[in-house]
Design a protein around this motif. Structure first.
Motif, mmCIF file in Angstrom:
data_model
loop_
_atom_site.group_PDB
_atom_site.id
_atom_site.type_symbol
_atom_site.label_atom_id
_atom_site.label_comp_id
_atom_site.label_asym_id
_atom_site.label_seq_id
_atom_site.Cartn_x
_atom_site.Cartn_y
_atom_site.Cartn_z
ATOM 1 N N SER A 170 -9.696 7.018 5.900
ATOM 2 C CA SER A 170 -9.072 7.014 4.579
ATOM 3 C C SER A 170 -9.849 6.119 3.620
ATOM 4 O O SER A 170 -9.865 6.366 2.415
ATOM 5 C CB SER A 170 -7.601 6.605 4.666
ATOM 6 O OG SER A 170 -7.426 5.526 5.539
ATOM 7 N N ARG A 177 -13.109 5.917 3.569
ATOM 8 C CA ARG A 177 -14.187 6.792 3.075
ATOM 9 C C ARG A 177 -13.685 7.707 1.983
ATOM 10 O O ARG A 177 -14.324 7.876 0.944
ATOM 11 C CB ARG A 177 -14.750 7.639 4.223
ATOM 12 C CG ARG A 177 -15.791 6.957 5.070
ATOM 13 C CD ARG A 177 -16.623 7.963 5.861
ATOM 14 N NE ARG A 177 -15.799 8.803 6.719
ATOM 15 C CZ ARG A 177 -15.470 8.485 7.978
ATOM 16 N NH1 ARG A 177 -15.883 7.366 8.508
ATOM 17 N NH2 ARG A 177 -14.741 9.313 8.701
ATOM 18 N N THR A 198 -15.026 -2.666 3.041
ATOM 19 C CA THR A 198 -14.066 -3.576 2.411
ATOM 20 C C THR A 198 -12.720 -2.894 2.235
ATOM 21 O O THR A 198 -11.667 -3.489 2.482
ATOM 22 C CB THR A 198 -14.621 -4.053 1.050
ATOM 23 O OG1 THR A 198 -15.916 -4.612 1.261
ATOM 24 C CG2 THR A 198 -13.716 -5.091 0.417
ATOM 25 N N LEU A 199 -12.744 -1.633 1.823
ATOM 26 C CA LEU A 199 -11.485 -0.884 1.677
ATOM 27 C C LEU A 199 -10.803 -0.713 3.029
ATOM 28 O O LEU A 199 -9.573 -0.763 3.123
ATOM 29 C CB LEU A 199 -11.752 0.491 1.050
ATOM 30 C CG LEU A 199 -12.054 0.513 -0.450
ATOM 31 C CD1 LEU A 199 -12.512 1.908 -0.878
ATOM 32 C CD2 LEU A 199 -10.820 0.111 -1.262
ATOM 33 N N ARG A 233 -20.677 -0.698 1.949
ATOM 34 C CA ARG A 233 -19.962 -1.971 1.914
ATOM 35 C C ARG A 233 -18.595 -1.814 1.252
ATOM 36 O O ARG A 233 -17.619 -2.450 1.663
ATOM 37 C CB ARG A 233 -20.814 -3.018 1.193
ATOM 38 C CG ARG A 233 -21.966 -3.505 2.069
ATOM 39 C CD ARG A 233 -22.929 -4.381 1.322
ATOM 40 N NE ARG A 233 -22.273 -5.501 0.667
ATOM 41 C CZ ARG A 233 -22.793 -6.182 -0.350
ATOM 42 N NH1 ARG A 233 -23.961 -5.843 -0.839
ATOM 43 N NH2 ARG A 233 -22.150 -7.188 -0.875
ATOM 44 N N LEU A 234 -18.516 -0.954 0.227
ATOM 45 C CA LEU A 234 -17.216 -0.682 -0.406
ATOM 46 C C LEU A 234 -16.257 -0.063 0.612
ATOM 47 O O LEU A 234 -15.091 -0.446 0.708
ATOM 48 C CB LEU A 234 -17.393 0.259 -1.609
ATOM 49 C CG LEU A 234 -16.106 0.714 -2.301
ATOM 50 C CD1 LEU A 234 -15.355 -0.477 -2.895
ATOM 51 C CD2 LEU A 234 -16.390 1.736 -3.385
ATOM 52 N N ILE A 235 -16.772 0.881 1.406
ATOM 53 C CA ILE A 235 -15.927 1.546 2.412
ATOM 54 C C ILE A 235 -15.430 0.525 3.437
ATOM 55 O O ILE A 235 -14.240 0.492 3.761
ATOM 56 C CB ILE A 235 -16.722 2.674 3.112
ATOM 57 C CG1 ILE A 235 -17.005 3.797 2.117
ATOM 58 C CG2 ILE A 235 -15.951 3.215 4.316
ATOM 59 C CD1 ILE A 235 -17.993 4.831 2.621
ATOM 60 N N LYS A 240 -10.559 -2.696 5.354
ATOM 61 C CA LYS A 240 -9.855 -3.909 5.786
ATOM 62 C C LYS A 240 -8.453 -4.002 5.206
ATOM 63 O O LYS A 240 -7.655 -4.836 5.633
ATOM 64 C CB LYS A 240 -10.650 -5.150 5.353
ATOM 65 C CG LYS A 240 -11.870 -5.426 6.188
ATOM 66 C CD LYS A 240 -12.533 -6.727 5.744
ATOM 67 C CE LYS A 240 -13.975 -6.785 6.199
ATOM 68 N NZ LYS A 240 -14.788 -7.591 5.275
ATOM 69 N N LEU A 241 -8.149 -3.169 4.200
ATOM 70 C CA LEU A 241 -6.805 -3.210 3.609
ATOM 71 C C LEU A 241 -5.791 -2.685 4.607
ATOM 72 O O LEU A 241 -6.075 -1.739 5.341
ATOM 73 C CB LEU A 241 -6.764 -2.356 2.337
ATOM 74 C CG LEU A 241 -7.616 -2.844 1.173
ATOM 75 C CD1 LEU A 241 -7.523 -1.860 0.011
ATOM 76 C CD2 LEU A 241 -7.148 -4.211 0.715
ATOM 77 N N PRO A 242 -4.592 -3.274 4.645
ATOM 78 C CA PRO A 242 -3.578 -2.755 5.555
ATOM 79 C C PRO A 242 -3.231 -1.311 5.176
ATOM 80 O O PRO A 242 -3.116 -0.984 4.007
ATOM 81 C CB PRO A 242 -2.392 -3.692 5.329
ATOM 82 C CG PRO A 242 -2.632 -4.334 4.019
ATOM 83 C CD PRO A 242 -4.103 -4.402 3.829
ATOM 84 N N GLY A 243 -3.112 -0.459 6.169
ATOM 85 C CA GLY A 243 -2.735 0.928 5.913
ATOM 86 C C GLY A 243 -3.922 1.850 5.724
ATOM 87 O O GLY A 243 -3.757 3.062 5.644
ATOM 88 N N LEU A 244 -5.136 1.281 5.610
ATOM 89 C CA LEU A 244 -6.325 2.119 5.444
ATOM 90 C C LEU A 244 -7.219 1.987 6.676
ATOM 91 O O LEU A 244 -7.581 0.884 7.063
ATOM 92 C CB LEU A 244 -7.114 1.698 4.210
ATOM 93 C CG LEU A 244 -6.672 2.242 2.856
ATOM 94 C CD1 LEU A 244 -7.522 1.653 1.750
ATOM 95 C CD2 LEU A 244 -6.752 3.751 2.818
#
Lengths: 198, 198
Positions: A23, A25, A12-13, A8-10, A15-19
């Motif tokens: 990346s 993971r 959520t990360l 779930r952390l992966i 969803k950030l722009p640029g990731l």
């Protein structure tokens, strides 16, 4: 298999722009491997941001106080307002250190597709601010895209009756730009706006 | 000017692999703009990861339990151990679903420059595991880099007296690879390992 907290952390990360997924993971793994330092630090900062950050009621900037530090800065002139689409654009201009007035963050552009009209952008608030704050000049610094320029044009039409000076950023070849890599629109704009130098 | 909590968030995000200063700014802004959804969610997940994630005492994988879900999985064979450098490599192999044994995560490679010798990599623990767990085969799946191959070679030397079968992943042209884009090392390895097909 049930989704783990790490998965779930992966997500959520990611969803950030640029990731992207890959990346995200790598970032998640990096955080979990440095649990007591970097993960802890990021977690603490996010909690603080959640508690402290707010939108400036005057200009739309994001800061821990409202009015924001720029609106509160008495060394900055109230008489000129630079109008930008996003907070990121305000930051870019501040990094350049090229402007010593106040800002107005629209939070986007007019967009028929995304159903954003003048009300959604809060243009009434901007016009009210121009009227009541003794503003002498507004500088249109929206992006040089169809949406940005349409929005700038609309603001120009609305602000003209207020008798305020209206300007926009110059368009042309960027510093360090090579003509061979410029698109036709940029070359055409730069040619039209050419300056006599001798 | 004193560093704000937002600037500190940006700096912390910029330390993540795959994020530079520019994408860290975009990510931070995105989080702060979606404070009650994405920022809150990420913050909660980080707190949970901080509380729950741990290193598997058996294989070095990262999970909420130790031994990890792979080490606990009774459908997976104990008789073969795949040796990888990092947890990310384990994940890559698991995504592929190509291996049904257990893993051993080294946590890096032997490196004179970074002063990582056999003790730092915990190779003694790996050899002990091979001896006591009735392991029949170890599969060297370190990266095909100088450091990865040096480490694989060292493990081979150490494990040979234990009478265990030692293999490594095949090297050659990747699936979908075009010869024109392959480096000489890959072409040479693929030529040497060519298979008779008729």
């Amino acid at each position: 298999m049930q989704e783990t907290v790490l998965e779930r952390l992966i997500k959520t990360l990611a969803k950030l722009p640029g990731l992207g997924p890959r990346s995200a993971r790598r970032a998640a793994l990096h955080l979990v491997k440095n649990k007591e330092t970097q993960l802890k630090q990021l977690s603490d900062l996010l909690l603080r941001c959640h508690a402290e950050m707010q939108v400036c009621a005057v200009c739309g900037n994001i800061d821990t106080v409202s009015p924001c530090y720029i609106c509160q800065d008495e060394r900055r002139s109230d008489s000129s307002i630079c109008i930008v689409e996003e907070v990121a654009d305000l930051w870019a201009l501040e990094r350049g250190g090229v402007f010593k007035g106040k800002y107005h963050v629209l939070g986007g552009t007019l967009s028929a597709i995304e159903a954003r009209g003048p009300e959604e952008l809060g243009l009434g608030k901007l016009l009210m601010r121009i009227k009541t704050d003794n503003v002498e000049e507004i500088i249109l610094a929206t992006n040089v895209t169809v949406e940005g320029q349409t929005t700038a044009h609309y603001i120009t039409e609305q602000a003209r009756p207020l008798g305020v000076k209206i300007s926009r950023l110059a368009q042309g070849i960027p510093i360090g730009g090579e003509l061979d890599y410029m698109d036709e629109g940029t070359l055409s704009a730069a040619m039209k706006a050419r300056l006599v130098v001798g």
